[in-house]
Design a protein around this motif. Structure first.
Motif, short mmCIF file in Angstrom:
data_model
loop_
_atom_site.label_atom_id
_atom_site.label_comp_id
_atom_site.label_asym_id
_atom_site.label_seq_id
_atom_site.Cartn_x
_atom_site.Cartn_y
_atom_site.Cartn_z
N GLY A 20 -11.30 -9.27 15.51
CA GLY A 20 -12.34 -8.79 14.61
C GLY A 20 -13.16 -9.88 13.97
O GLY A 20 -13.72 -9.68 12.89
N PHE A 21 -13.27 -11.05 14.62
CA PHE A 21 -14.07 -12.14 14.08
C PHE A 21 -15.45 -12.12 14.74
O PHE A 21 -15.56 -12.18 15.97
CB PHE A 21 -13.40 -13.49 14.31
N ALA A 30 -11.45 -4.39 10.33
CA ALA A 30 -10.38 -4.12 11.30
C ALA A 30 -9.36 -5.24 11.32
O ALA A 30 -8.15 -5.01 11.42
CB ALA A 30 -10.98 -3.94 12.70
N ALA A 31 -9.83 -6.49 11.22
CA ALA A 31 -8.89 -7.62 11.20
C ALA A 31 -8.04 -7.59 9.94
O ALA A 31 -6.84 -7.89 9.97
CB ALA A 31 -9.65 -8.93 11.30
N ILE A 32 -8.64 -7.24 8.80
CA ILE A 32 -7.88 -7.20 7.55
C ILE A 32 -6.81 -6.12 7.61
O ILE A 32 -5.68 -6.31 7.16
CB ILE A 32 -8.84 -6.94 6.37
N LEU A 42 -5.35 -17.39 8.03
CA LEU A 42 -5.02 -18.48 8.95
C LEU A 42 -5.82 -18.36 10.24
O LEU A 42 -6.33 -19.35 10.78
CB LEU A 42 -3.52 -18.46 9.24
N LEU A 43 -5.94 -17.14 10.76
CA LEU A 43 -6.74 -16.94 11.97
C LEU A 43 -8.21 -17.31 11.71
O LEU A 43 -8.88 -17.89 12.58
CB LEU A 43 -6.62 -15.49 12.42
N THR A 51 -14.56 -23.29 16.59
CA THR A 51 -15.97 -23.04 16.93
C THR A 51 -16.94 -23.96 16.20
O THR A 51 -17.97 -24.35 16.75
CB THR A 51 -16.33 -21.58 16.60
N VAL A 52 -16.64 -24.31 14.95
CA VAL A 52 -17.55 -25.13 14.15
C VAL A 52 -17.08 -26.58 14.06
O VAL A 52 -17.86 -27.52 14.20
CB VAL A 52 -17.71 -24.53 12.73
#
Length: 658
Positions: A20-21, A30-32, A42-43, A51-52
């Motif tokens: 869900g990122f 959804a990720a929460i 952590l994810l 990515t950054v």
């Protein structure tokens, strides 16, 4: 775990989409809801790092705690490479939801199978034992075999009955949603089902109850209810999470005893689970319960539970002994004689012949043990017997299960690496031997795993689950022990076939008497052989008896000699004691005399000091007297030398001289 054959970027972005990122690391609702808040944070940090790159953005203001937490998670990763962040992102996601990668290919009809893998040919390396010799390695299982879901299926089997009868560990692939990876959990078998409760995952205690049906090899989760202590009402609530506890089957239920919790109580808590009603209840016990702890062993002996050792909430290691009577639910604190095992936790325990409690291995805060201790539960006396066979390496966090008079030990670690061999101890002869050896970092060489014994359809199996060896595991392995029973059955079959083969050969003759004579002759030959064997056995026993009697006589003579030497030593000791007492009396008298002499010396020193002062005064008086005499003499001389000049000046004459 992600397979090394997969490209991390592809799997990473698939995992990120599933988690869900969105773009820029945005976390969807959804990720929460799918993960715990700390896992989601952590994810998020790993996603941003991959990515950054390292976190260079300013810290958010204090009024936004959510953004502050996300920034802290990302900033705490420092300069971690993006590839490593990708790998950890996928690893944590697979640990939290092992079946995430198969979600698009969901099959409503799960297939029950066992995957048998053929590992690549690799050089066979025999690990060295602690004494420098090679450990025998009858069977091995490589690290490649631990990846149950990443290799092709060679053989599809159904049920435990089709597990290989050879003494080697076989990974099981069960349908259903596998439990979360964990260690320090509890496991037990009840009615062809293996129950898994609690454990530790990433430092968090768990409270879920999972069950593996050994008939269909299907995982399922039990939504257990908790019965209130003060009433008969049952409420749907989670039982307190715990780790380092013990699960013990009893009748058609099982108990969860002790264990570490976030809010430990003063005494041990005993919980009971009823599979028929899926209900947990807190058992009311009597007597003084042991102090709360984890990492202990609880062993079923008849109608009692024997608890030993562990580590309390203050990290204090224990070696106390307690017994819980299951019929009266009463705790009893036992004071055994002899030398008990040193305080320890994460050891293994077993019971032999409903009389002897065996304790093996375990660890303290600084070292691991490989000692074996035995407690006679009738005399309540500890002993440390001599072990036969190979010498096991030190270990803690291992698991054990008994099958007959054999005690199987699997896994464990020694503060450096996991233990690779599976050991078996014959509890009658106390002889160690190696059953199999694993290679690589597989779950069977883990700490905090569980090992249970299942008698399924008359065959014996060992089943292991979970553990930690650098990563948390939720894999299941089984070891079939039915080779002995099968060989016995084969021997019986061969014997039956032989008897059936012999009978037609005798029945070829039409005369029934010949058959009877042949049978009588065979019986007489068999009887003769039995008699000869009996005579040889009796002769051997007689010789052994004579040898034992001779040995006993020698031991008795040595005992008599030792007793005489002890008596002489005691007599000599008494004499030396008397001499010592006399010497002490003389020493006391000399000390008193020395004290008196010291007093006299002090008095003499004072007198000498007084005499020195008197001598100085006498010398001073002498000088004064000499000075006076000299002055008088000088005056007399002056008077005598006056003469006419004195008369002229009118000095009167001295009347004393006239």
């Amino acid at each position: 775990m992600a397979s090394s054959g997969l490209a991390y970027p592809d799997r990473f972005y698939a995992a990120a989409a599933y988690a869900g990122f969105g773009a820029g690391g945005a976390t969807s609702s959804a990720a929460i809801s799918r993960f715990q808040n700390d896992v989601a944070l952590l994810l998020y940090g790993l996603y941003q790092q991959a990515t950054v790159g390292p976190c260079n953005v300013p810290k958010p203001r204090a009024w936004n705690p959510v953004e502050q937490s996300k920034w802290t998670s990302w900033h705490g990763l420092g300069s971690m490479p993006s590839a490593e962040a990708m790998r950890l992102f996928v690893k944590i996601l697979e640990e939290e939801d092992p079946g995430w990668y198969k979600v698009p290919e969901f099959n409503p009809e799960p297939v029950v199978d066992i995957q048998m893998h053929k590992p690549k040919e690799e050089p066979q390396v025999v690990p060295a034992s602690t004494n420098g010799t090679s450990i025998p390695k009858p069977k091995t299982i490589s690290e490649n075999e631990s990846s149950v879901g990443t290799q092709d299926k060679d053989v599809i089997l159904e049920g435990l009955d089709n597990v290989s009868s050879r003494e080697e560990w076989t990974p099981l692939s069960a349908s259903g949603h596998r439990p979360k990876p964990r260690y320090e959990h509890g496991a037990t078998v009840l009615q062809d089902k293996m129950y898994i409760f609690g454990g530790n995952h990433n430092g968090r205690y768990l409270s879920d109850l999972q069950v593996l049906d050994l008939k269909s090899l299907t995982w399922s989760k039990i939504d257990a209810k908790l019965q209130a202590e003060s009433s008969d009402s049952v409420k749907t609530a989670q039982i307190a999470p715990c780790a380092g506890h013990s699960l013990i089957s009893w009748d058609d239920k099982f108990f969860s005893i002790a264990g570490h919790t976030k809010e430990p109580s003063e005494g041990i808590t005993v919980k009971e689970f009823d599979p028929h009603t899926s209900t947990w209840s807190i058992v009311r016990t009597y007597g003084k319960p042991p102090v709360s702890r984890g990492g202990q062993t609880v062993t079923l002996v008849g109608t009692t539970l024997v608890l030993f050792g562990g580590e309390d909430a203050k990290r204090c290691l224990l070696n106390d002994l307690h017994i819980l009577d299951l019929e009266t639910m009463t705790w009893d604190d036992v004071d055994a004689i002899g030398t008990p095992p040193s305080p320890r936790s994460d050891h293994a325990a077993a019971c032999h012949a409903d009389r002897y409690l065996l304790i093996f291995g375990g660890g303290s805060h600084a070292t691991c043990f490989n000692d074996l201790h035995v407690l006679d539960l009738q005399t309540m006396e500890w002993s440390k017997p001599k072990q036969q066979g190979l010498t096991p390496s030190p270990r803690a966090g291992h698991a054990g299960a008994t099958v007959g008079e054999n005690w199987y030990i699997v896994g464990g670690g020694n503060n450096k690496s996991g233990v690779s061999e599976t050991l078996v101890l014959n509890m009658s002869t106390l002889t160690w031997s190696v059953v199999s050896t694993v290679e690589g970092c597989v779950p069977l060489a883990s700490e905090g795993m569980t090992l249970v014994h299942s008698n399924y359809n008359g065959n014996d199996y060992l089943i292991s689950f979970g553990g930690y060896n650098g990563r948390y595991s939720n894999e299941v392995y089984t070891l079939s022990l039915k080779s002995d029973s099968q060989s016995t059955a084969k021997e019986e079959t061969v014997s039956d076939n032989t008897s059936r083969t012999l009978e037609p050969e005798v029945e070829i003759s039409q005369d029934g008497k010949i058959r009877e004579i042949a049978m009588d002759s065979a019986d007489s030959d068999l009887k003769t052989r039995n008699d000869e064997a009996s005579e040889q056995l009796l002769a051997a026993l007689k010789a052994e008896k004579e040898e034992l009697e001779a040995t006993l006589n020698r031991e008795q003579l040595q005992t008599i000699q030792l007793r005489e030497e002890i008596a002489q030593a005691e007599t000599r000791n008494a004499e030396l004691t008397k001499e010592l007492q006399a010497a002490r009396g003389q020493l006391a008298a000399e000390q008193s005399r020395c004290f008196k002499l010291e007093v006299d010396v002090a008095e003499l020193r004072q007198k000498l000091q007084s005499m020195d002062a008197l001598e100085k005064e006498v010398e001073l008086l002498r000088r004064q007297r000499a000075a006076s005499e000299q002055a008088a003499l000088d005056a007399k001389r002056r008077q005598s030398s006056g003469g006419m000049w004195g008369w002229l000046v009118g000095t009167p004459p001295d009347k004393s001289e006239s």
